[in-house]
Design an enzyme around this catalytic site. Structure first.
Site, PDB file in Angstrom:
ATOM      1  N   ASP A   1      -4.733  -4.546   6.007  1.00  0.00           N
ATOM      2  CA  ASP A   1      -5.127  -5.409   4.902  1.00  0.00           C
ATOM      3  C   ASP A   1      -4.005  -6.393   4.597  1.00  0.00           C
ATOM      4  OD1 ASP A   1      -6.666  -6.402   2.785  1.00  0.00           O
ATOM      5  OD2 ASP A   1      -5.695  -5.057   1.339  1.00  0.00           O
TER       6      ASP A   1
ATOM      7  N   SER B   1       0.863  -1.184   0.000  1.00  0.00           N
ATOM      8  CA  SER B   1       0.000   0.000   0.000  1.00  0.00           C
ATOM      9  C   SER B   1       0.898   1.232   0.000  1.00  0.00           C
ATOM     10  CB  SER B   1      -0.950  -0.023   1.199  1.00  0.00           C
ATOM     11  OG  SER B   1      -1.871   1.049   1.131  1.00  0.00           O
TER      12      SER B   1
ATOM     13  N   HIS C   1      -2.387  -1.120  -3.418  1.00  0.00           N
ATOM     14  CA  HIS C   1      -3.466  -0.162  -3.194  1.00  0.00           C
ATOM     15  C   HIS C   1      -3.132   1.115  -3.945  1.00  0.00           C
ATOM     16  CE1 HIS C   1      -4.281  -2.174   0.980  1.00  0.00           C
ATOM     17  NE2 HIS C   1      -4.686  -2.919  -0.029  1.00  0.00           N
TER      18      HIS C   1
END
Length: 352
Positions: free
Chosen positions: A292, A174, A200
């Site tokens: 996540d 991310s 992400h």
């Protein structure tokens, strides 16, 4: 994707410094950012050594870097800031109206935490979104780049069980991820298994990210397509807004459900690899905010697959690897420079 609300914080205001390579509408930007009272401007300076020195003296909470030229100065500024006085950098650029410019991805790889286009007209919604982004970045702990003195040796990976299914590598990242991905993919030369990647990122950045990764990766890189076979020695990047999963028969699956905060989701990828690759799965969780991927990585570990995480010293943001580590889902936390070698060793013991 839907992001959690980031509201003005009580107490000390966010100290912000403008740096630009060509004049933007500084007074307008200052007004927009300071309108809620929780963000204050330390001033505006052009790119160059004076700007780097000012960052070192003032230690702003966030830098807003205006990019209007193609001379590479902005990328150099980001790299120098992250090497000398690590600070969250938000790039505002007039060069990425469609948000697909490789320049945007280059800024992220250099160490910027976010890149936004300069709109033709600032609406109240765009102004509020800009303030939310600055607030979010002000909460990020940045780490010095490039990192020197990493002399630790990678811990010996546990002996992998004999695998009856083809090996699959799954990478997830991310915030700060493009730079980390570039490092890992550059080190995977000779890897004869498929590599599935979740980053992400705003959907409009996917094309630029693929172009950048294609230039630095030791393996061919492409955007994953629904139903295609995952072939050895190929890197498949999840498109923005869709989950990437491994399905039966080494096929790739793209799906818009379940609706999650992050789409694509690292958890969705890791869980599918645990389900369909089992002990032949290799999961790697890289820099990023939030958690996540932690639960999905634990599924790979429970299936007797191999799991690795990027260590705190080399993460831009240690959130995702920390969450996985706290769950006991990571076999080894390693510096970014050692992760590719760990993947190659693990894959070499179990390929079929």
């Amino acid at each position: 994707m839907t992001e959690p609300a980031i509201r003005p914080r009580p107490g000390r205001p966010i100290r912000l410094l403008f740096i630009d390579d060509a004049p933007l509408d500084r007074s307008r930007l200052a007004r927009i950012l300071q309108s809620d009272g929780d963000i204050v401007s330390l001033g505006q300076v052009p790119t160059g050594p004076a700007a780097i020195g000012l960052v070192a003296r003032e230690h702003p909470d966030v830098i807003v870097l205006g990019v209007s030229t193609l001379d590479g100065t902005a990328q150099s500024v980001i790299e120098q800031v992250m090497a000398q006085t690590p600070t969250p950098v938000l790039v505002l650029s007039t060069l990425i109206e469609d948000r697909q410019s490789p320049r945007a991805v280059e800024a992220l790889v250099a160490g910027a935490l976010d890149v936004l286009p300069v709109p033709q007209r600032w609406t109240p919604e765009l102004e509020a979104a800009l303030r939310r982004t600055v607030r979010q970045l002000s909460r990020v702990q940045t780490i010095r780049h490039p990192r020197g003195g990493l002399v630790r040796s990678a811990a010996a990976a546990p002996t992998a069980p004999i695998r009856s299914r083809p090996t699959v590598v799954a990478l997830a990242a991310s915030t700060g991820g493009p730079k980390a991905l570039a490092t890992v993919l550059a080190g995977l030369g000779g890897l004869a298994v498929p590599v599935l990647v979740v980053q992400h990122l705003h959907p409009d950045f996917t094309g630029g990210l693929v172009d950048w990764m294609s230039r630095v990766s030791a393996l061919p890189v492409q955007v994953a397509e629904h139903g295609q076979e995952a072939r050895p020695g190929q890197v498949y990047l999840a498109p923005g807004g869709l989950h990437l999963r491994l399905a039966g028969g080494m096929r790739l699956e793209l799906a818009a459900t379940p609706v999650t905060i992050h789409q694509p989701s690292a958890n969705e990828l890791f869980r599918s690899v645990a389900r369909h690759a089992g002990a032949a799965g290799i999961g790697v969780i890289l820099t990023g905010m939030g958690d996540d991927g932690a639960e999905g990585l634990r599924d790979i570990q429970r299936a007797n697959g191999q799991t690795f995480g990027q260590d705190e010293e080399t993460c831009a943001v240690f959130g995702m690897p920390r969450a996985a580590y706290r769950l006991g889902a990571v076999s080894d936390l390693l510096p970014i420079e050692q992760l590719a070698a760990a993947v190659l060793r693990s894959a070499g013991r179990g390929t079929t």
